[in-house]
Design a protein around this motif. Sequence first.
Motif, PDB file in Angstrom:
ATOM      1  N   LEU A 108      39.657  42.431  53.178  1.00  0.00           N
ATOM      2  CA  LEU A 108      38.309  42.986  53.106  1.00  0.00           C
ATOM      3  C   LEU A 108      38.267  44.199  52.175  1.00  0.00           C
ATOM      4  N   SER A 109      39.300  45.034  52.212  1.00  0.00           N
ATOM      5  CA  SER A 109      39.336  46.217  51.340  1.00  0.00           C
ATOM      6  C   SER A 109      39.318  45.811  49.865  1.00  0.00           C
ATOM      7  N   GLU A 110      40.018  44.726  49.541  1.00  0.00           N
ATOM      8  CA  GLU A 110      40.047  44.208  48.172  1.00  0.00           C
ATOM      9  C   GLU A 110      38.676  43.685  47.768  1.00  0.00           C
ATOM     10  N   ILE A 111      38.027  42.985  48.685  1.00  0.00           N
ATOM     11  CA  ILE A 111      36.700  42.428  48.429  1.00  0.00           C
ATOM     12  C   ILE A 111      35.693  43.546  48.143  1.00  0.00           C
ATOM     13  N   LEU A 112      35.695  44.568  48.987  1.00  0.00           N
ATOM     14  CA  LEU A 112      34.745  45.672  48.841  1.00  0.00           C
ATOM     15  C   LEU A 112      34.972  46.426  47.530  1.00  0.00           C
ATOM     16  N   LYS A 113      36.231  46.591  47.137  1.00  0.00           N
ATOM     17  CA  LYS A 113      36.552  47.287  45.899  1.00  0.00           C
ATOM     18  C   LYS A 113      36.096  46.492  44.683  1.00  0.00           C
ATOM     19  N   LYS A 167      31.486  30.278  53.443  1.00  0.00           N
ATOM     20  CA  LYS A 167      31.568  30.801  52.070  1.00  0.00           C
ATOM     21  C   LYS A 167      30.666  32.032  51.974  1.00  0.00           C
ATOM     22  N   LYS A 168      31.230  33.133  51.459  1.00  0.00           N
ATOM     23  CA  LYS A 168      30.494  34.386  51.404  1.00  0.00           C
ATOM     24  C   LYS A 168      30.440  34.939  49.983  1.00  0.00           C
ATOM     25  N   ALA A 169      29.381  35.681  49.707  1.00  0.00           N
ATOM     26  CA  ALA A 169      29.254  36.423  48.447  1.00  0.00           C
ATOM     27  C   ALA A 169      29.018  37.885  48.806  1.00  0.00           C
ATOM     28  N   PHE A 170      29.759  38.771  48.162  1.00  0.00           N
ATOM     29  CA  PHE A 170      29.628  40.202  48.419  1.00  0.00           C
ATOM     30  C   PHE A 170      29.050  40.860  47.172  1.00  0.00           C
ATOM     31  N   ILE A 171      27.881  41.481  47.350  1.00  0.00           N
ATOM     32  CA  ILE A 171      27.155  42.061  46.219  1.00  0.00           C
ATOM     33  C   ILE A 171      26.914  43.548  46.462  1.00  0.00           C
ATOM     34  N   PHE A 172      27.237  44.358  45.468  1.00  0.00           N
ATOM     35  CA  PHE A 172      27.046  45.803  45.574  1.00  0.00           C
ATOM     36  C   PHE A 172      25.595  46.158  45.293  1.00  0.00           C
ATOM     37  N   ASP A 173      24.960  46.817  46.251  1.00  0.00           N
ATOM     38  CA  ASP A 173      23.569  47.255  46.110  1.00  0.00           C
ATOM     39  C   ASP A 173      23.568  48.673  45.551  1.00  0.00           C
ATOM     40  N   LYS A 174      23.143  48.827  44.301  1.00  0.00           N
ATOM     41  CA  LYS A 174      23.182  50.130  43.652  1.00  0.00           C
ATOM     42  C   LYS A 174      22.234  51.135  44.306  1.00  0.00           C
ATOM     43  N   GLU A 175      21.145  50.663  44.892  1.00  0.00           N
ATOM     44  CA  GLU A 175      20.176  51.571  45.502  1.00  0.00           C
ATOM     45  C   GLU A 175      20.747  52.224  46.758  1.00  0.00           C
ATOM     46  N   THR A 176      21.375  51.418  47.609  1.00  0.00           N
ATOM     47  CA  THR A 176      21.938  51.945  48.857  1.00  0.00           C
ATOM     48  C   THR A 176      23.405  52.315  48.717  1.00  0.00           C
ATOM     49  N   GLU A 177      24.016  51.880  47.575  1.00  0.00           N
ATOM     50  CA  GLU A 177      25.449  52.089  47.332  1.00  0.00           C
ATOM     51  C   GLU A 177      26.292  51.479  48.441  1.00  0.00           C
ATOM     52  N   LYS A 178      25.856  50.317  48.910  1.00  0.00           N
ATOM     53  CA  LYS A 178      26.588  49.585  49.942  1.00  0.00           C
ATOM     54  C   LYS A 178      26.818  48.151  49.481  1.00  0.00           C
ATOM     55  N   VAL A 179      27.892  47.550  49.995  1.00  0.00           N
ATOM     56  CA  VAL A 179      28.190  46.158  49.692  1.00  0.00           C
ATOM     57  C   VAL A 179      27.542  45.285  50.758  1.00  0.00           C
ATOM     58  N   VAL A 180      26.747  44.323  50.318  1.00  0.00           N
ATOM     59  CA  VAL A 180      26.025  43.442  51.244  1.00  0.00           C
ATOM     60  C   VAL A 180      26.661  42.048  51.226  1.00  0.00           C
ATOM     61  N   GLU A 181      26.850  41.490  52.405  1.00  0.00           N
ATOM     62  CA  GLU A 181      27.468  40.168  52.534  1.00  0.00           C
ATOM     63  C   GLU A 181      26.386  39.095  52.675  1.00  0.00           C
ATOM     64  N   PHE A 182      26.508  38.027  51.877  1.00  0.00           N
ATOM     65  CA  PHE A 182      25.556  36.916  51.928  1.00  0.00           C
ATOM     66  C   PHE A 182      26.312  35.619  52.215  1.00  0.00           C
ATOM     67  N   ASP A 183      25.777  34.832  53.125  1.00  0.00           N
ATOM     68  CA  ASP A 183      26.373  33.541  53.455  1.00  0.00           C
ATOM     69  C   ASP A 183      25.735  32.451  52.588  1.00  0.00           C
ATOM     70  N   PHE A 184      26.560  31.541  52.069  1.00  0.00           N
ATOM     71  CA  PHE A 184      26.072  30.490  51.173  1.00  0.00           C
ATOM     72  C   PHE A 184      25.084  29.549  51.864  1.00  0.00           C
ATOM     73  N   ILE A 185      25.176  29.423  53.192  1.00  0.00           N
ATOM     74  CA  ILE A 185      24.280  28.525  53.926  1.00  0.00           C
ATOM     75  C   ILE A 185      23.093  29.290  54.510  1.00  0.00           C
ATOM     76  N   ASN A 186      23.396  30.317  55.301  1.00  0.00           N
ATOM     77  CA  ASN A 186      22.338  31.046  56.010  1.00  0.00           C
ATOM     78  C   ASN A 186      21.474  31.909  55.098  1.00  0.00           C
ATOM     79  N   ASN A 187      22.041  32.369  53.992  1.00  0.00           N
ATOM     80  CA  ASN A 187      21.284  33.226  53.057  1.00  0.00           C
ATOM     81  C   ASN A 187      21.141  32.576  51.691  1.00  0.00           C
TER      82      ASN A 187
END
Length: 236
Positions: free
Chosen positions: A72-77, A103-123
Amino acid sequence: MNTNTLPTDELKKYGIINEDLSFSKKLNADDIQKFLQGYTIVADNDKDRATFQLTDNNTQLKVIFLERDKNLSEILKNSKDKIEYSQIEDVSNQKEAGFSIEKKAFIFDKETEKVVEFDFINNARELTAIIADKKNTEELNRYIAELLKLKSFLQDKIVQFPEMAKEITNDLNIVSKEFNTVAGISEKQNHSQKQEKSDIQLNVNDPDVYQDANRIKEEENQEQDEEIQKSRGFRR
């Protein structure tokens, strides 16, 4: 909702409640309320993930153990530089190992400066919209490749687990729909880029452009000749 018959031994075992039956300080009031209403608690630790959910009128605790393909630390970085993809496998039931993969996608939100997790099926729709809005061909192609991997995986699982074909097909339909959407966007982008390249070539090879350039050059040469003649006449 019955809260008097909570599976306290199981909840203590996983640190969700303490010995005095109070809930862990890691959970806020909203987390606890949702948990008692059937929502899932998720606990992450590097490559491991565990989910906890109360079932059967809060008398049973459903626990699922999952394993990531990356820390997870690698993913967030890495997600701060580009979209990071990861998959999580359900390792709770060894008999069906490899059946359930998220299956997940991790996207950095520049506005909140947080990494958001998205599921390929649910999101699915939200994820596609975010990636398409970036208008980044490289990111779009990476997303297409990940969709193809998941699509192939689901197709294989329909054959391996025919008793779950209906459920798997529902997920496959979602993935196929997003793939078709993204492939269409990619095709439009490629067509637009080819059109721009064609327009540039047309401008360069346009005979009118050369004729105008030659005419201007001839006029400049004529002016230079006239200046030379005047200069010679003055010296005389």
